[in-house]
Design a protein around this motif. Structure first.
Motif, mmCIF file in Angstrom:
data_model
loop_
_atom_site.group_PDB
_atom_site.id
_atom_site.type_symbol
_atom_site.label_atom_id
_atom_site.label_comp_id
_atom_site.label_asym_id
_atom_site.label_seq_id
_atom_site.Cartn_x
_atom_site.Cartn_y
_atom_site.Cartn_z
ATOM 1 N N THR A 150 0.519 -1.131 0.057
ATOM 2 C CA THR A 150 -0.342 -0.132 0.227
ATOM 3 C C THR A 150 0.740 0.990 -0.695
ATOM 4 N N LYS A 151 2.336 1.408 0.160
ATOM 5 C CA LYS A 151 3.295 2.514 0.787
ATOM 6 C C LYS A 151 3.209 3.002 -0.894
ATOM 7 N N ASP A 152 3.101 2.034 -1.814
ATOM 8 C CA ASP A 152 3.363 2.400 -3.670
ATOM 9 C C ASP A 152 2.143 3.011 -4.150
ATOM 10 N N ALA A 153 0.877 2.978 -3.511
ATOM 11 C CA ALA A 153 -0.213 3.695 -3.943
ATOM 12 C C ALA A 153 -0.727 5.109 -4.392
ATOM 13 N N VAL A 154 -0.204 5.469 -3.197
ATOM 14 C CA VAL A 154 -0.051 7.183 -3.108
ATOM 15 C C VAL A 154 0.691 7.615 -4.404
ATOM 16 N N PRO A 155 2.004 7.140 -3.963
ATOM 17 C CA PRO A 155 3.048 7.824 -4.490
ATOM 18 C C PRO A 155 2.414 7.572 -6.695
ATOM 19 N N LEU A 156 1.983 6.198 -6.615
ATOM 20 C CA LEU A 156 2.082 5.703 -8.363
ATOM 21 C C LEU A 156 0.735 7.306 -8.616
ATOM 22 N N ALA A 157 -0.276 7.329 -8.058
ATOM 23 C CA ALA A 157 -1.370 8.320 -8.093
ATOM 24 C C ALA A 157 -0.615 9.775 -8.858
ATOM 25 N N LYS A 158 -0.201 9.716 -7.661
ATOM 26 C CA LYS A 158 1.240 10.572 -8.057
ATOM 27 C C LYS A 158 1.055 11.514 -9.186
ATOM 28 N N ALA A 159 1.924 10.254 -8.924
ATOM 29 C CA ALA A 159 2.712 10.054 -10.767
ATOM 30 C C ALA A 159 2.133 10.658 -11.545
ATOM 31 N N LEU A 160 0.774 9.268 -11.861
ATOM 32 C CA LEU A 160 -0.119 8.845 -13.329
ATOM 33 C C LEU A 160 -1.269 10.756 -13.426
ATOM 34 N N VAL A 161 -1.201 11.234 -11.990
ATOM 35 C CA VAL A 161 -2.021 12.528 -12.050
ATOM 36 C C VAL A 161 -0.923 13.868 -12.484
ATOM 37 N N GLU A 162 -0.309 13.619 -12.463
ATOM 38 C CA GLU A 162 1.331 14.920 -13.149
ATOM 39 C C GLU A 162 2.024 14.286 -13.956
ATOM 40 N N GLY A 163 1.316 13.230 -14.567
ATOM 41 C CA GLY A 163 1.823 12.992 -15.938
ATOM 42 C C GLY A 163 0.759 13.242 -16.762
ATOM 43 N N GLY A 164 -0.385 13.683 -16.240
ATOM 44 C CA GLY A 164 -1.085 13.471 -17.408
ATOM 45 C C GLY A 164 -2.704 12.548 -17.546
ATOM 46 N N LEU A 165 -1.957 11.616 -16.689
ATOM 47 C CA LEU A 165 -3.577 10.324 -17.067
ATOM 48 C C LEU A 165 -4.077 10.248 -15.769
ATOM 49 N N PRO A 166 -4.865 10.638 -15.126
ATOM 50 C CA PRO A 166 -5.264 10.300 -13.621
ATOM 51 C C PRO A 166 -6.536 9.084 -13.983
ATOM 52 N N CYS A 167 -5.905 8.318 -14.652
ATOM 53 C CA CYS A 167 -6.775 6.667 -13.985
ATOM 54 C C CYS A 167 -5.562 5.689 -14.164
ATOM 55 N N ALA A 168 -6.436 4.336 -13.271
ATOM 56 C CA ALA A 168 -5.736 3.290 -12.738
ATOM 57 C C ALA A 168 -6.808 2.411 -13.013
ATOM 58 N N GLU A 169 -6.628 1.248 -13.198
ATOM 59 C CA GLU A 169 -7.197 -0.192 -12.868
ATOM 60 C C GLU A 169 -6.048 -0.715 -11.648
ATOM 61 N N VAL A 170 -6.233 -0.649 -10.452
ATOM 62 C CA VAL A 170 -5.958 -1.472 -9.647
ATOM 63 C C VAL A 170 -6.373 -2.953 -9.569
ATOM 64 N N ILE A 171 -5.985 -4.222 -9.707
ATOM 65 C CA ILE A 171 -5.850 -5.430 -10.424
ATOM 66 C C ILE A 171 -6.159 -6.179 -8.654
ATOM 67 N N PHE A 172 -7.059 -6.301 -8.344
ATOM 68 C CA PHE A 172 -7.626 -6.905 -6.969
ATOM 69 C C PHE A 172 -6.952 -8.490 -6.761
ATOM 70 N N ARG A 173 -6.164 -8.630 -6.963
ATOM 71 C CA ARG A 173 -6.022 -9.704 -6.597
ATOM 72 C C ARG A 173 -4.260 -9.682 -5.452
ATOM 73 N N THR A 174 -4.490 -8.823 -5.061
ATOM 74 C CA THR A 174 -3.400 -8.753 -3.790
ATOM 75 C C THR A 174 -4.105 -8.098 -2.715
ATOM 76 N N GLU A 175 -2.980 -8.562 -1.769
ATOM 77 C CA GLU A 175 -3.646 -7.976 -0.231
ATOM 78 C C GLU A 175 -3.558 -6.745 -0.056
ATOM 79 N N ALA A 176 -2.812 -6.648 -0.596
ATOM 80 C CA ALA A 176 -2.677 -4.552 -0.753
ATOM 81 C C ALA A 176 -4.191 -3.788 -1.293
ATOM 82 N N ALA A 177 -4.435 -4.183 -2.551
ATOM 83 C CA ALA A 177 -5.623 -3.644 -3.662
ATOM 84 C C ALA A 177 -6.532 -2.902 -2.377
ATOM 85 N N GLU A 178 -6.891 -3.701 -2.010
ATOM 86 C CA GLU A 178 -8.255 -2.466 -1.322
ATOM 87 C C GLU A 178 -7.990 -1.411 -0.513
ATOM 88 N N GLU A 179 -6.908 -1.555 -0.109
ATOM 89 C CA GLU A 179 -6.265 -0.274 0.994
ATOM 90 C C GLU A 179 -5.744 0.557 -0.555
#
Length: 89
Positions: free
Chosen positions: A22-51
């Motif tokens: 989960t520590k990777d979620a916010v930095p990834l989202a920030k990078a996508l937003v700042e890169g002009g692609l404010p969109c992501a599908e988070v695969i729901f097959r890991t324990e970290a997906a929900e959070e």
């Protein structure tokens, strides 16, 4: 639903991501937003997906965050904050 479809069309691509920690979620989202692609599908097959979905949606409310590889009603319920759900098949 039409609004989401229009956003998909505008973006042209939806990054599909697997987050193991989960520590990777916010930095990834920030990078996508700042890169002009404010969109992501988070695969729901890991324990970290929900959070991860919850954190991304909270920190970036205008981002189009979705849950992918959703197989059960329980996963749909757990994907709080997701603006779209993708099921295989």
């Amino acid at each position: 639903m039409k609004e989401i479809a229009e956003k998909f069309q505008k973006f042209g691509v939806v990054p599909v991501v697997v987050l193991e920690d989960t520590k990777d979620a916010v930095p990834l989202a920030k990078a996508l937003v700042e890169g002009g692609l404010p969109c992501a599908e988070v695969i729901f097959r890991t324990e970290a997906a929900e959070e991860s979905i919850r954190l991304m949606a909270e920190q970036f409310p205008d981002m189009l965050v979705g849950a992918g590889t959703v197989l059960t009603k329980e996963q749909v319920d757990a994907a709080a904050g997701a603006k779209f759900i993708v099921s295989p098949g």
